[in-house]
Design a protein around this motif. Structure first.
Motif, mmCIF file in Angstrom:
data_model
loop_
_atom_site.group_PDB
_atom_site.id
_atom_site.type_symbol
_atom_site.label_atom_id
_atom_site.label_comp_id
_atom_site.label_asym_id
_atom_site.label_seq_id
_atom_site.Cartn_x
_atom_site.Cartn_y
_atom_site.Cartn_z
ATOM 1 N N SER A 49 -0.907 -11.445 -5.527
ATOM 2 C CA SER A 49 -1.756 -11.058 -6.624
ATOM 3 C C SER A 49 -1.148 -12.295 -7.790
ATOM 4 O O SER A 49 0.040 -12.551 -7.402
ATOM 5 C CB SER A 49 -1.284 -9.774 -7.205
ATOM 6 O OG SER A 49 -2.030 -9.012 -6.433
ATOM 7 N N ASN A 72 -9.616 -5.027 -4.326
ATOM 8 C CA ASN A 72 -8.366 -5.148 -3.575
ATOM 9 C C ASN A 72 -7.539 -3.893 -3.640
ATOM 10 O O ASN A 72 -7.000 -3.670 -2.376
ATOM 11 C CB ASN A 72 -7.511 -6.325 -4.200
ATOM 12 C CG ASN A 72 -6.354 -6.998 -3.186
ATOM 13 O OD1 ASN A 72 -5.237 -6.642 -3.851
ATOM 14 N ND2 ASN A 72 -6.871 -7.651 -2.311
ATOM 15 N N ASP A 112 1.422 -5.480 -1.493
ATOM 16 C CA ASP A 112 0.381 -5.644 -2.815
ATOM 17 C C ASP A 112 -0.843 -5.613 -2.781
ATOM 18 O O ASP A 112 -1.490 -6.775 -2.099
ATOM 19 C CB ASP A 112 1.008 -7.248 -3.164
ATOM 20 C CG ASP A 112 0.227 -7.924 -4.252
ATOM 21 O OD1 ASP A 112 -0.696 -7.227 -4.953
ATOM 22 O OD2 ASP A 112 -0.072 -9.509 -4.012
ATOM 23 N N ALA A 113 -1.681 -4.928 -3.162
ATOM 24 C CA ALA A 113 -3.173 -4.619 -3.274
ATOM 25 C C ALA A 113 -3.546 -4.718 -4.945
ATOM 26 O O ALA A 113 -4.320 -3.803 -5.361
ATOM 27 C CB ALA A 113 -3.447 -3.409 -2.669
ATOM 28 N N LEU A 114 -2.781 -5.480 -5.746
ATOM 29 C CA LEU A 114 -3.065 -5.599 -7.133
ATOM 30 C C LEU A 114 -4.542 -6.219 -7.404
ATOM 31 O O LEU A 114 -5.461 -5.804 -7.854
ATOM 32 C CB LEU A 114 -1.927 -6.021 -7.886
ATOM 33 C CG LEU A 114 -0.647 -5.024 -7.857
ATOM 34 C CD1 LEU A 114 0.313 -5.757 -8.436
ATOM 35 C CD2 LEU A 114 -0.918 -3.667 -8.683
ATOM 36 N N PHE A 115 -4.364 -7.528 -7.187
ATOM 37 C CA PHE A 115 -5.385 -8.453 -7.523
ATOM 38 C C PHE A 115 -6.000 -9.234 -6.042
ATOM 39 O O PHE A 115 -4.835 -9.636 -5.348
ATOM 40 C CB PHE A 115 -5.317 -9.365 -8.537
ATOM 41 C CG PHE A 115 -5.155 -8.696 -9.615
ATOM 42 C CD1 PHE A 115 -6.233 -7.996 -10.426
ATOM 43 C CD2 PHE A 115 -3.847 -8.361 -10.256
ATOM 44 C CE1 PHE A 115 -5.980 -7.494 -11.753
ATOM 45 C CE2 PHE A 115 -3.568 -7.655 -11.475
ATOM 46 C CZ PHE A 115 -4.830 -7.112 -12.203
ATOM 47 N N ILE A 134 -4.674 -12.049 -0.749
ATOM 48 C CA ILE A 134 -3.823 -13.119 -1.153
ATOM 49 C C ILE A 134 -2.771 -12.531 -2.178
ATOM 50 O O ILE A 134 -3.078 -11.396 -2.830
ATOM 51 C CB ILE A 134 -5.126 -14.065 -2.065
ATOM 52 C CG1 ILE A 134 -4.305 -15.038 -2.818
ATOM 53 C CG2 ILE A 134 -5.693 -13.167 -2.802
ATOM 54 C CD1 ILE A 134 -5.611 -16.236 -3.273
ATOM 55 N N VAL A 161 -1.998 -8.256 0.462
ATOM 56 C CA VAL A 161 -3.265 -8.081 0.903
ATOM 57 C C VAL A 161 -4.258 -9.080 0.463
ATOM 58 O O VAL A 161 -4.368 -9.353 -0.908
ATOM 59 C CB VAL A 161 -3.779 -6.671 0.553
ATOM 60 C CG1 VAL A 161 -5.374 -6.314 0.948
ATOM 61 C CG2 VAL A 161 -2.925 -5.422 1.135
HETATM 62 K K LIG Z 1 -3.153 -9.040 -3.244
#
Ligand SMILES: [K+]
Ligand SMILES: NC(=O)C1=CN([C@@H]2O[C@H](COP(=O)(O)OP(=O)(O)OC[C@H]3O[C@@H](n4cnc5c(N)ncnc54)[C@H](O)[C@@H]3O)[C@@H](O)[C@H]2O)[C@@H](O)CC1
Ligand SMILES: Nc1ncnc2c1ncn2[C@@H]1O[C@H](COP(=O)(O)OP(=O)(O)O)[C@@H](O)[C@H]1O
Length: 499
Positions: free
Chosen positions: A161, A58, A125-128, A159, A157
């Motif tokens: 996080s 992610n 948000d591309a954390l998880f 879903i 992104v």
């Molecule tokens: K995400």
């Protein structure tokens, strides 16, 4: 469209990579390209983009997106956990590529509060992603809490996080609250339930070209109702037909003070294609029904509430709206239910009467369609901990009783005795008003009378009802939308399918 678990999605991705002989990095690039195009389409005037990346794929999507947006002249800033760079392979490759671009600043999560983030900036948000397997804690947790307080445009992104994709997420989890979730290829269960869907905002699904052959061969019992499914269900009317070909719908509804429910169900049935419509209602509703819906035939079922049900020939019945729960009506409805052999549509007060007399459930004809809202479901089958569990209980009851259960909600579910779940994605909060359910009963009864199977009538009817709601809300607003407006838009929905 099939709905898959995160495990299945991973498998489909891996097999696509195998049969298309591509590198997994290609898929990440496709995902980032799709994200970039969506962002340009939605926010091309946005100046600053703040992208927050985790160590998994992610995060990799986030790094690749940063590079692509930079080349489109966005001002991009990246944030990651610089004290713990523990990247998965593709994330690492994209991170290293990004480091070569001088104009993109790379910052630690802890530095976020040094930046002025404006309400028109993008926070991504591309954390998880769908690989999340536990609660977000520590630095990432603190970061998500800070991001949730910032007033900006927030995009998740794949879903948000912190959310599990296939099951309920515990209440104490830290979850990114998105205005929009841009997700790859498939809907995720978490988007569809109230407890988790509230974190997702608007949902946009992007095609990243996963292999259709693999998708087709992967088994799922969960589906999103999409246009393709509806077109496959819809039966075109034969030119050489007459009213006898389209069934006799019988709406059993209304009591003194609630004749409106009978009117709405009757009018909805009239607009949904049935050949003949009869309405069984108490005499006090005769004049109202005959003047507001002259195409329907009135059958007297009592004085002020229904005490007697006499069906015309070949009746296909929808029973419940506005019946009330008078003792005489209760007796009459129970007696009626006991003696039916063909599938029925059962709603509202008929469900409440059944709830008080649960032994009758076993006498309801197979493949009848029950349309409870959450409270009615609870009265019928008991309380569940959450709405994910409600689906499980509905699956159990649908199988045991051989009934179709339409669990009405923002994303209504059609649950079959064969254990399939169809999620509806049409409809809107403008429909959260007394009378919307009565319209659905009319539509479902009408479709059932036209020889759609119970399953197809339920899928088609629920989708049609929601689509009519969407057309109606487009025209005015969700606040002022009325159930009669749904009925007015049914014609436009049929036209939409035919075109
Ligand atoms: K995400
Ligand atoms: N697999 C592929 O080929 C593709 C995957 N894509 C992206 O990849 C994502 C899935 O990637 P991953 O499987 O790497 O999963 P994530 O990026 O969600 O990251 C999971 C990683 O973090 C760890 N983790 C999970 N929960 C954690 C928590 N609460 N705190 C700390 N660490 C935690 C896991 O052990 C795992 O190593 C998708 O959501 C999507 O964004 C896209 O690039 C499309 C292609
Ligand atoms: N927020 C919402 N989004 C989409 N559909 C909704 C929403 N609120 C209500 N609806 C739909 O409107 C209908 C309401 O039915 P119900 O609660 O039985 O109303 P009534 O009691 O007026 O008959 C259901 O089909 C439901 O799915």
């Amino acid at each position: 469209m099939k709905l898959f678990t995160s495990e299945q999605i991973l498998k489909i991705e891996e097999e696509t990579i195998k049969i298309e002989k591509i590198h997994s990095l290609n898929l990440m690039e496709r995902a980032a390209e799709a994200l970039k195009s969506q962002i340009i389409e939605d926010y091309k005037n946005c100046e600053k983009v703040f992208i927050f990346c985790g160590n998994g794929n992610n995060g990799g999507d986030g790094f690749a997106l940063a590079r692509l947006l930079h080349y489109e002249f966005f001002n991009v800033k990246i944030f990651c956990d610089l004290e713990n760079l523990n990247f998965k392979e593709n994330a690492k490759i994209n991170f290293n590529d990004l480091k070569k671009i001088k104009d993109i600043s790379i910052n630690d999560f802890s530095e976020v509060e040094k930046f002025k983030i404006d309400k028109n900036d993008l926070v991504i948000d591309a954390l998880f992603g769908i690989g999340l397997n536990r609660k977000i804690e520590g630095k990432s947790g603190e970061l998500v809490n800070i991001l949730n307080e910032i007033n900006a445009i927030k995009i998740a992104v794949d879903i948000p996080s912190g959310l599990f994709s296939d099951e309920i997420t515990p209440d104490d989890f830290i979850i990114f609250k998105a205005d929009k979730t841009v997700s790859f290829q498939f809907w995720k269960k978490a988007f569809l339930y109230p407890e988790t869907g509230k974190f997702c905002g608007e949902i946009k699904i992007l095609d990243i070209g996963l292999s259709h052959k693999i998708i087709d061969s992967e088994i799922s019992r969960n589906f999103i109702i999409d246009d393709i499914l509806i077109i496959s269900i819809y039966k075109k009317r034969n030119d050489f037909s007459n009213k006898g070909n389209f069934g006799n719908s019988v709406i059993i509804a209304g009591s003194h003070g609630k004749i409106g429910a009978a009117v709405l169900a009757t009018k909805a049935a009239l607009r949904s294609g049935s050949g003949l419509i009869f309405t069984i209602s108490p005499e006090c509703g005769n004049f109202i029904l005959q003047t507001s819906a002259p195409e329907a035939m009135f059958i007297n079922g009592g004085e002020n509430h229904i005490t007697n049900i006499e069906l015309p020939k070949n009746a296909v019945c929808g029973i419940g709206p506005g019946l009330g729960t008078d003792e005489e009506t209760e007796k009459c409805v129970l007696n009626f239910l006991k003696n039916q052999t063909k599938p029925l549509v059962i709603d509202a007060d008929a469900l409440n009467i059944i709830s008080k007399n649960k032994s009758i459930l076993k006498s309801i004809p197979e493949n009848s369609i029950l349309t409870p809202h959450p409270k009615e479901f609870e009265r019928l089958f008991g309380i569940t901990q959450n709405s994910f569990d409600r689906t499980d209980l509905a699956l159990k009851m649908a199988k045991e009783l051989k009934l179709i259960i339409v669990l009405k909600d923002h994303h209504t579910q059609i649950i079959t005795p064969q254990q399939d779940v169809f999620y509806n994605i049409t409809g809107n909060s403008g429909m959260a008003k007394g009378g919307s359910g009565d319209v659905l009963t009319g539509i479902l009864t009408s479709l059932l009378s036209q020889k759609y199977s119970s399953k197809n009538a339920a899928i088609f009817g629920v989708w049609l009802h929601g689509k009519a709601g969407d057309f109606a809300a487009e025209k005015s607003s969700k606040e002022s939308l009325l159930p009669v407006d749904l009925i007015k838009k049914i014609g436009k929905v049929f036209k939409y399918i035919q075109d």
